[in-house]
Design an enzyme around this catalytic site. Structure first.
Site: not given
Lengths: 734, 326
Positions: A233, A460, A622, A624, A692-693, A696
């Site tokens: 994190f 993770g 993905n 999942k 994109k991300g 966060e």
């Protein structure tokens, strides 16, 4: 949907069966056990330190303090210790800069003997007055002239003050800690002059550079392994003193040293989200057009590093507003240095901004979504660029539908279910999309496997799974025939895992390397006698077979091609970078969190009856792993909203809830129903996949959504996180 | 943790005989609290007497009472069908405590002996009169959100953390102990004590005494009971305030009432005055509100825990309302 868009987590089996090897689990012959002893004061000097009893205790191999340490050569070179990126130099001298700062390293032959010996170390101090309370240290406030620290103004300075309707409010967030399940840990050893580390790092290459700097060795001589990470994190973005200590100990004993922080030290020695006070000034016309927005933040840092994050940045671009001012100051306190924690900056900033937007919507008697729509930013006014893509309105619509927003009434406390007050709230999140230069090597093996190599970690989110999916998609290989080698030095250089940039950076590099590899193989195949006279454009590559499109009797298997050529003809290493074109656009992910709460006002009990998180993250590689990441981020935001706070007794400068019984994070029973939704539309600019991300934005905006829902239910505006029950019930004397 | 011996006791008399007069020898049962305390150096015994082999695990329904062995696991009691039917309040309180994993390990006797969760008690760098007599109380003037509001002293404002004990206090249980002088019985409400000037003593158990069982008299509290636990998250958190209520209702008239609170004092806090107030009254919102206020009479906040005064009154009202509506 492609066949690779929903594959199972490729390392899932290894993780749940315990066969995945985490740093401290590497079988290392001759390994010995170390721990750090922390200071019991927050500021001062070590007058005396008694290590004799520990040294004489059974099994003890070494006790290292500032008095006997063989200082790493890099300590001298790092002249200005106040520059960011030069963390606390462990055992450098007798100074104590924060509570639980390591003052001794104890190494013994077994774990139990090491812990016992550590309990025998006693220090006397020359105490100095410490400052750990942000609110009482405002006089130490400083402005740092960097991109993050500079003031920002668009239009009129503090233009909100001239508006028809004005809101001025103040918000605080407490210190929050990362505390992943896997403790910070390392096995350190030396092979001659070359350090070898098995450590919890989010960036193998960054760790190599830090270690090389501290010990004065070439970067290429530092070997780092961090193949599995049990959550981080953000705490793995720094090279911490414990890692240096383990290497110092290993060098002294010439043996491998294992050092695992204990849980209490995870609260004091490996960073946290900084305590931050924010002032908001919002101005709007009576019909709900924002005319001014001022966002000021004052955050803590340590006395020895200037830590900054993008707390006020979101306020500059997320809404259409002509007059925007932001200011950001930091206050050095006698604590460990903060470090980026999931949604760094934006998570903090969005709490203030999205709470204030909600408050102003009430002042204007507008639905909070309607108010946001009236101030929807059609382009990025901060950078004056078009968005690469923006499907925030789709997120609003989906969330409103799923949460049942139509059942919301603007009047607080006006909806009930039985004895429970019902409230609905939302908060917007965003995070920039970055792409770092990344090298990936792709190679076909004669046994029918595709190998992808990159030094990037997977803490993770499913990086290995993402790499597998993209590699399989491009080569046509089955996902089970893709082998990922990652998380260690010596592989093609990958980025640090942070800032929601891994898929964009590494995924693109996998994409490019695999395309180049397929082209290379096709070129080679086209020169084969079997395809004489057939142009390369008439060849296809499917299921490990290269064949003529027009005459499929003409084919060669990849395996036979590999066997009749050199292995290096079947590998490509490529450095992949963002296109120049991308600089013309503003590239952001967007999210909206919706919350339905049920509140018992007599007991202050807040039930999360329904939580919906919607995000525009471009293409979803993905479903999942993305859903998993979104669920997890949202839960992190719920912890931030309702529970998490590192409590400090400022008389002593010490945390008092530095354990998992007292520092609360949500449990399953806290969230009654949770859903996630992705717009899943390709971004045309960001990268070849159009992602994109996610990491966060999954958290950013959740805390204000909860605060806003609680207000809608009860009429109580909680501006100081976390929203514990005592802030809901009336505290009148009986 | 320092090296220590662990010895398995085969009878309660031999277990008792193994204990010396100081605290260097201690009993261990489930170990869910003691092992934590040893890891944190809060206690550092030289020798542990493992009593898990003793025949003290039975739940027996005897004439006029229920007997529960001191080594019965918390989960065993909470899930016992007869306990659920005859003593539902106890089952509810047990299920509200800790987590399923801990309840599987923790014993009834150990639950009674668990130490406070006051952070100053656990952090050996902090002052705490309970851990080190005369070292001062960190919680007074410090962070004291969890602290007591009843029966406090200038030396200690810690609370007893158990849920089970709150129900047992309400249900007039008796504690059976065995020591070098033989066996004796202690009223449950006298078992735990207030801190006074000796907060290092949590209870009235003498050194070398071993809890062998608890007994709960037969009663008619099988329907209108409730254990309300108010906490900072929905599971695995200690009570900020908890209320155990057992009512006997006849045509909505309260013929008998038992109330005790957790999270408010150094011991489970029995509300006898409120019980007397309720007896003979007709159950109503107004009566239960009055009972809430009466129950918190004399409570005193220490800053961070001031909210417990309001919360406590509201929790009493809520628990009574829920119990009466069953």
């Amino acid at each position: 949907m492609s066949k690779t868009s929903n594959i199972n987590r490729v390392d899932g089996f290894a993780k749940v069966t315990g066969s995945a090897t985490y740093s401290a689990e590497y079988k290392t012959p001759g390994v010995v056990y170390a721990c750090l002893v922390g200071s019991t004061i927050a500021k001062g000097r070590i007058k005396t330190i008694d290590t004799k009893k520990a040294e004489w205790a059974p099994g003890v191999l070494a006790v290292i303090t500032h008095l006997n340490v063989d200082k790493p050569s890099g300590y001298e070179k790092a002249k200005d210790k106040h520059n960011f990126g030069q963390p606390l130099q462990i055992f450098k001298d007798d100074s104590v800069l924060y509570y639980d700062q390591p003052i001794a390293l104890v190494i013994a032959d077994t774990f139990e003997r090491m812990r016992y010996a550590a309990s025998l170390i006693k220090a006397d101090y020359l105490k100095e007055e410490h400052a750990t309370e942000l609110k009482k240290a405002a006089d130490k406030e400083k402005k740092v002239e960097t991109d993050k620290g500079n003031d920002y103004h668009r239009g009129e300075h503090d233009g909100y003050k001239n508006a028809e309707v004005i809101l001025e409010t103040e918000y605080t967030i407490p210190t929050e800690v990362h505390n992943p399940m896997e403790l910070a840990n390392i096995i350190a050893k030396w092979e001659g002059n070359k350090p070898v580390l098995y450590t919890k790092s989010q960036g193998v290459e960054g760790t190599r550079r830090s270690i090389a700097g501290v010990f004065g060795v070439p970067v290429e001589d530092v070997e780092v392994h961090s193949e599995y990470i049990g959550g981080a994190f953000g705490m793995g973005l720094h090279t911490w003193p414990y890692e240096i200590a383990a290497l110092i100990g290993s060098k002294k004993l010439n043996r491998p040293v294992k050092l695992v922080l204990h849980r209490e030290q995870m609260f004091t020695n490996v960073g946290f989200r900084p305590y931050t006070i924010q002032k908001m000034g919002l101005g709007a016309t009576k019909d709900g057009k924002l005319t001014g927005l001022t966002h000021e933040a004052v955050a803590m840092t340590s006395s020895y590093e200037d830590f900054m994050e993008g707390t006020v940045n979101m306020s500059r671009f997320i809404y259409d507003c002509a007059n925007v001012s932001t200011r950001y100051r930091i206050v050095p306190l006698d604590t460990c240095t903060p470090i980026w924690m999931r949604g760094p900056g934006e998570a903090t900033g969005s709490f203030a901004l999205e709470s204030a937007m909600d408050e102003l919507a009430y002042k204007l008697n507008l639905d909070p979504i309607e108010f946001r729509k009236r101030n929807y930013a059609e382009k990025d006014l901060e950078q004056n660029k078009p968005w690469s893509s923006k499907f925030l309105l789709e997120c609003y619509e989906a969330g409103m539908e799923k949460i049942g927003w139509k059942n919301r009434k603007n009047e607080p406390g006006s909806v009930k279910e039985g004895n429970w007050l019902v409230g609905y709230g939302m908060g917007t999140g965003t995070f920039g999309c970055y792409r770092s230069p990344t090298s990936v090597k792709a190679k076909f093996l004669a046994d029918g496997n595709l190998v992808l190599q990159c030094s990037v970690n997977d803490m993770g989110p499913g990086t290995a799974t993402m790499m597998t999916a993209i590699g399989a998609e491009i080569t046509g290989f089955a996902p089970e025939n893709v082998i990922i080698e990652m998380g260690k030095s010596g592989l093609p250089k990958g980025p640090t895992q942070g800032g929601s940039a891994t898929t964009s950076s590494v995924g693109s590099a996998v994409h490019d390397a695999c395309n180049l590899l397929v082209s290379k193989v096709m070129t080679l195949a086209s020169q084969n006698a079997a395809f004489k006279g057939i142009p390369i454009t008439d060849l296809t590559f499917e299921n490990g077979l290269i064949s003529s499109k027009k005459d499929n009797s003409k084919s060669i298997s990849l395996a036979s091609l590999i066997n009749s050529n050199k292995p290096e003809d079947f590998e490509v290493e490529n450095l992949s970078k963002a296109a120049e074109e991308a600089k013309k656009y503003s590239i952001y992910s967007f999210s909206v969190h919706f919350v339905k709460v049920l509140v018992n006002p007599n007991l202050g009990k807040i039930r999360l009856a329904h939580v919906v998180s919607c995000a525009d993250i471009g293409t979803v590689i993905n479903q999942k792993t993305s859903a998993g990441q979104m669920f997890g981020g949202a839960v992190g935001g719920i912890g931030m909203g309702l529970m998490e706070a590192l409590e400090i007794d400022h008389r002593f400068g010490r945390p008092i809830n530095n354990n998992f019984a007292d520092y609360h994070v949500p449990v399953n029973a806290d969230i009654e129903k949770q859903e996630v939704f992705f717009v899943n539309k390709k971004d045309p600019i960001s990268n070849p996949m159009g992602t994109k991300g996610l990491g966060e934005t999954a958290l950013v905006g959740m805390a204000p959504a909860i605060a806003n829902a609680v207000f809608n239910a009860t009429g109580k505006r909680v501006r100081d996180l976390p929203i514990t029950l005592d802030k809901i019930i009336e505290t009148v004397k009986v | 943790m320092k090296n220590f011996q662990i010895i398995k006791a085969l009878s309660s008399s031999s277990a008792v005989a193994s204990i010396t007069k100081d605290t260097s020898v201690m009993f261990i049962a489930g170990g869910t609290n003691l092992v934590d305390l040893m890891k944190k150096n809060v206690v550092a015994p030289d020798k542990l007497i493992d009593i898990n082999a003793l025949d003290l695990k039975k739940i027996e329904f005897l004439n006029g009472k229920v007997s529960i062995g001191a080594l019965a696991k918390n989960s065993q009691v909470a899930e016992d069908q007869s306990i659920k039917e005859k003593l539902p309040l106890l089952a509810l309180a047990l299920a509200a405590g800790a987590s399923q994993q801990i309840r599987h390990m923790a014993t009834v006797g150990g639950n009674m002996l668990q130490r406070t969760r006051c952070p100053y008690f656990y952090n050996t760098d902090m002052p705490c009169n309970k851990r080190v007599p005369k070292s001062g109380c960190g919680a007074i003037g410090g962070t004291n959100r969890m602290a007591a509001v009843f029966g406090t002293s200038d030396s200690c404002i810690a609370v007893h953390p158990s849920d089970m004990c709150v129900a047992l206090a309400a249900l007039d249980a008796t504690v059976l102990v065995e020591g070098p002088k033989g066996k004796r019985q202690i009223n449950f409400t006298d078992f735990h004590r207030l801190p006074g000037n000796t907060p290092e003593k949590d209870n009235t158990l003498e050194i070398r005494e071993l809890i062998t069982s608890i007994e709960i008299p037969d009663n008619n509290f099988t329907k209108n009971v409730h254990y309300l636990k108010v906490r900072d998250r929905s599971s695995y958190a200690f009570a900020l305030v908890s209320v155990a209520v057992a009512l006997e209702l006849k045509n909505n008239v309260i013929s008998n009432a038992k109330l005790a609170m957790g999270g408010v004092a150094h011991k489970p806090w029995r509300l006898t005055e409120t019980e007397d107030f309720l007896k003979g009254k007709t159950a109503s919102e107004d009566i239960f509100k009055q009972a809430g206020k009466l129950g918190m009479k004399g409570a005193r906040g220490y800053g961070d825990n001031d909210f417990k005064l309001t919360l406590g009154a509201n929790a009493i009202t809520e628990a009574l309302t829920i119990a009466a509506s069953k």
